[in-house]
Design a protein around this motif. Structure first.
Motif, PDB file in Angstrom:
ATOM      1  N   MET A 137       0.819  -1.205   0.000  1.00 13.19           N
ATOM      2  CA  MET A 137       0.000   0.000   0.000  1.00 13.19           C
ATOM      3  C   MET A 137       0.861   1.267   0.000  1.00 13.19           C
ATOM      4  O   MET A 137       0.477   2.254  -0.570  1.00 13.19           O
ATOM      5  CB  MET A 137      -0.950  -0.010   1.178  1.00 13.19           C
ATOM      6  CG  MET A 137      -1.884   1.169   1.173  1.00 13.19           C
ATOM      7  SD  MET A 137      -3.361   0.772   2.087  1.00 13.19           S
ATOM      8  CE  MET A 137      -4.246   2.266   1.861  1.00 13.19           C
ATOM      9  N   ASN A 138       2.030   1.225   0.617  1.00 16.90           N
ATOM     10  CA  ASN A 138       2.911   2.386   0.629  1.00 16.90           C
ATOM     11  C   ASN A 138       3.304   2.798  -0.782  1.00 16.90           C
ATOM     12  O   ASN A 138       3.427   3.963  -1.073  1.00 16.90           O
ATOM     13  CB  ASN A 138       4.161   2.115   1.463  1.00 16.90           C
ATOM     14  CG  ASN A 138       3.871   2.143   2.946  1.00 16.90           C
ATOM     15  OD1 ASN A 138       2.845   2.663   3.350  1.00 16.90           O
ATOM     16  ND2 ASN A 138       4.751   1.572   3.736  1.00 16.90           N
ATOM     17  N   LYS A 139       3.497   1.799  -1.663  1.00 14.93           N
ATOM     18  CA  LYS A 139       3.846   2.094  -3.043  1.00 14.93           C
ATOM     19  C   LYS A 139       2.723   2.876  -3.714  1.00 14.93           C
ATOM     20  O   LYS A 139       2.959   3.805  -4.469  1.00 14.93           O
ATOM     21  CB  LYS A 139       4.137   0.799  -3.791  1.00 14.93           C
ATOM     22  CG  LYS A 139       4.629   1.008  -5.192  1.00 14.93           C
ATOM     23  CD  LYS A 139       4.984  -0.311  -5.843  1.00 14.93           C
ATOM     24  CE  LYS A 139       5.510  -0.046  -7.240  1.00 14.93           C
ATOM     25  NZ  LYS A 139       5.817  -1.296  -7.923  1.00 14.93           N
ATOM     26  N   ASN A 140       1.496   2.505  -3.436  1.00 16.66           N
ATOM     27  CA  ASN A 140       0.344   3.201  -4.000  1.00 16.66           C
ATOM     28  C   ASN A 140       0.299   4.649  -3.515  1.00 16.66           C
ATOM     29  O   ASN A 140       0.058   5.554  -4.304  1.00 16.66           O
ATOM     30  CB  ASN A 140      -0.949   2.463  -3.641  1.00 16.66           C
ATOM     31  CG  ASN A 140      -2.139   3.005  -4.415  1.00 16.66           C
ATOM     32  OD1 ASN A 140      -1.990   3.517  -5.512  1.00 16.66           O
ATOM     33  ND2 ASN A 140      -3.303   2.885  -3.833  1.00 16.66           N
ATOM     34  N   ILE A 141       0.552   4.869  -2.252  1.00 16.36           N
ATOM     35  CA  ILE A 141       0.581   6.228  -1.698  1.00 16.36           C
ATOM     36  C   ILE A 141       1.703   7.021  -2.351  1.00 16.36           C
ATOM     37  O   ILE A 141       1.523   8.182  -2.719  1.00 16.36           O
ATOM     38  CB  ILE A 141       0.781   6.195  -0.162  1.00 16.36           C
ATOM     39  CG1 ILE A 141      -0.405   5.553   0.515  1.00 16.36           C
ATOM     40  CG2 ILE A 141       1.066   7.574   0.387  1.00 16.36           C
ATOM     41  CD1 ILE A 141      -1.560   6.448   0.824  1.00 16.36           C
ATOM     42  N   LYS A 142       2.845   6.383  -2.521  1.00 15.51           N
ATOM     43  CA  LYS A 142       3.985   7.054  -3.144  1.00 15.51           C
ATOM     44  C   LYS A 142       3.636   7.483  -4.571  1.00 15.51           C
ATOM     45  O   LYS A 142       3.962   8.585  -4.993  1.00 15.51           O
ATOM     46  CB  LYS A 142       5.210   6.141  -3.128  1.00 15.51           C
ATOM     47  CG  LYS A 142       6.456   6.809  -3.629  1.00 15.51           C
ATOM     48  CD  LYS A 142       7.670   5.933  -3.446  1.00 15.51           C
ATOM     49  CE  LYS A 142       8.881   6.705  -3.948  1.00 15.51           C
ATOM     50  NZ  LYS A 142      10.121   6.001  -3.708  1.00 15.51           N
ATOM     51  N   LYS A 143       2.969   6.594  -5.310  1.00 15.37           N
ATOM     52  CA  LYS A 143       2.570   6.913  -6.687  1.00 15.37           C
ATOM     53  C   LYS A 143       1.555   8.056  -6.697  1.00 15.37           C
ATOM     54  O   LYS A 143       1.636   8.962  -7.532  1.00 15.37           O
ATOM     55  CB  LYS A 143       1.984   5.655  -7.355  1.00 15.37           C
ATOM     56  CG  LYS A 143       1.428   5.884  -8.743  1.00 15.37           C
ATOM     57  CD  LYS A 143       2.519   6.234  -9.733  1.00 15.37           C
ATOM     58  CE  LYS A 143       1.944   6.281 -11.138  1.00 15.37           C
ATOM     59  NZ  LYS A 143       2.438   7.413 -11.908  1.00 15.37           N
ATOM     60  N   LEU A 144       0.612   8.049  -5.788  1.00 17.70           N
ATOM     61  CA  LEU A 144      -0.371   9.131  -5.695  1.00 17.70           C
ATOM     62  C   LEU A 144       0.315  10.465  -5.397  1.00 17.70           C
ATOM     63  O   LEU A 144      -0.012  11.493  -5.999  1.00 17.70           O
ATOM     64  CB  LEU A 144      -1.414   8.823  -4.622  1.00 17.70           C
ATOM     65  CG  LEU A 144      -2.397   7.692  -4.939  1.00 17.70           C
ATOM     66  CD1 LEU A 144      -3.229   7.357  -3.710  1.00 17.70           C
ATOM     67  CD2 LEU A 144      -3.286   8.055  -6.113  1.00 17.70           C
ATOM     68  N   GLU A 145       1.270  10.453  -4.491  1.00 18.71           N
ATOM     69  CA  GLU A 145       2.005  11.672  -4.153  1.00 18.71           C
ATOM     70  C   GLU A 145       2.828  12.165  -5.336  1.00 18.71           C
ATOM     71  O   GLU A 145       2.905  13.371  -5.583  1.00 18.71           O
ATOM     72  CB  GLU A 145       2.884  11.443  -2.930  1.00 18.71           C
ATOM     73  CG  GLU A 145       2.087  11.300  -1.647  1.00 18.71           C
ATOM     74  CD  GLU A 145       2.934  10.930  -0.449  1.00 18.71           C
ATOM     75  OE1 GLU A 145       4.069  10.395  -0.640  1.00 18.71           O
ATOM     76  OE2 GLU A 145       2.465  11.149   0.679  1.00 18.71           O
ATOM     77  N   GLU A 146       3.417  11.233  -6.073  1.00 18.56           N
ATOM     78  CA  GLU A 146       4.187  11.600  -7.263  1.00 18.56           C
ATOM     79  C   GLU A 146       3.266  12.231  -8.318  1.00 18.56           C
ATOM     80  O   GLU A 146       3.609  13.247  -8.920  1.00 18.56           O
ATOM     81  CB  GLU A 146       4.860  10.356  -7.837  1.00 18.56           C
ATOM     82  CG  GLU A 146       5.726  10.622  -9.042  1.00 18.56           C
ATOM     83  CD  GLU A 146       6.346   9.337  -9.556  1.00 18.56           C
ATOM     84  OE1 GLU A 146       6.208   9.059 -10.760  1.00 18.56           O
ATOM     85  OE2 GLU A 146       6.967   8.617  -8.750  1.00 18.56           O
ATOM     86  N   ASP A 147       2.104  11.615  -8.519  1.00 15.70           N
ATOM     87  CA  ASP A 147       1.139  12.168  -9.477  1.00 15.70           C
ATOM     88  C   ASP A 147       0.686  13.567  -9.062  1.00 15.70           C
ATOM     89  O   ASP A 147       0.598  14.479  -9.887  1.00 15.70           O
ATOM     90  CB  ASP A 147      -0.080  11.254  -9.614  1.00 15.70           C
ATOM     91  CG  ASP A 147       0.225   9.943 -10.321  1.00 15.70           C
ATOM     92  OD1 ASP A 147       1.314   9.824 -10.930  1.00 15.70           O
ATOM     93  OD2 ASP A 147      -0.625   9.034 -10.256  1.00 15.70           O
ATOM     94  N   LEU A 148       0.432  13.740  -7.781  1.00 16.59           N
ATOM     95  CA  LEU A 148       0.020  15.043  -7.270  1.00 16.59           C
ATOM     96  C   LEU A 148       1.117  16.078  -7.501  1.00 16.59           C
ATOM     97  O   LEU A 148       0.840  17.192  -7.974  1.00 16.59           O
ATOM     98  CB  LEU A 148      -0.315  14.940  -5.779  1.00 16.59           C
ATOM     99  CG  LEU A 148      -0.726  16.245  -5.086  1.00 16.59           C
ATOM    100  CD1 LEU A 148      -1.965  16.850  -5.727  1.00 16.59           C
ATOM    101  CD2 LEU A 148      -0.956  15.981  -3.595  1.00 16.59           C
ATOM    102  N   ASP A 149       2.348  15.724  -7.226  1.00 12.99           N
ATOM    103  CA  ASP A 149       3.476  16.637  -7.455  1.00 12.99           C
ATOM    104  C   ASP A 149       3.588  17.011  -8.929  1.00 12.99           C
ATOM    105  O   ASP A 149       3.838  18.169  -9.271  1.00 12.99           O
ATOM    106  CB  ASP A 149       4.787  16.027  -6.975  1.00 12.99           C
ATOM    107  CG  ASP A 149       4.930  16.016  -5.464  1.00 12.99           C
ATOM    108  OD1 ASP A 149       4.172  16.740  -4.785  1.00 12.99           O
ATOM    109  OD2 ASP A 149       5.803  15.269  -4.970  1.00 12.99           O
TER     110      ASP A 149
END
Length: 82
Positions: free
Chosen positions: A1-13
């Motif tokens: 799940m951390n990977k998913n959060i990381k991807k979401l944060e990257e997309d947001l950035d």
């Protein structure tokens, strides 16, 4: 799940970066000069980006053609018709 959060944060950035460029450097430069935004993996974004670029080229061409046509009309107008 951390990977998913990381991807979401990257997309947001990435989208925040696009917004910053549009607001501070101009939407034209943002998409036609600054970046192709390949790091953004969003099909709709790239579809809209390409449509924008196409429209921008069309209006530039239209304006250039109008300037040329109007300049020719002025050049062809007899002096007495001014």
């Amino acid at each position: 799940m951390n990977k998913n959060i990381k991807k979401l944060e990257e997309d947001l950035d990435n989208f925040r970066s696009v917004q910053y460029r549009m607001d501070n450097e101009g939407i034209g430069y943002c998409f036609d000069g600054y970046s192709d935004w390949d790091e953004i993996e969003d099909e709709e974004f790239h579809k809209l980006r390409l449509e924008f670029l196409s429209s921008m080229k069309k209006i530039r061409s239209y304006v250039e053609n109008k300037i040329e046509t109007l300049s020719e009309e002025i050049d062809d107008t007899p002096w007495g018709d001014y």
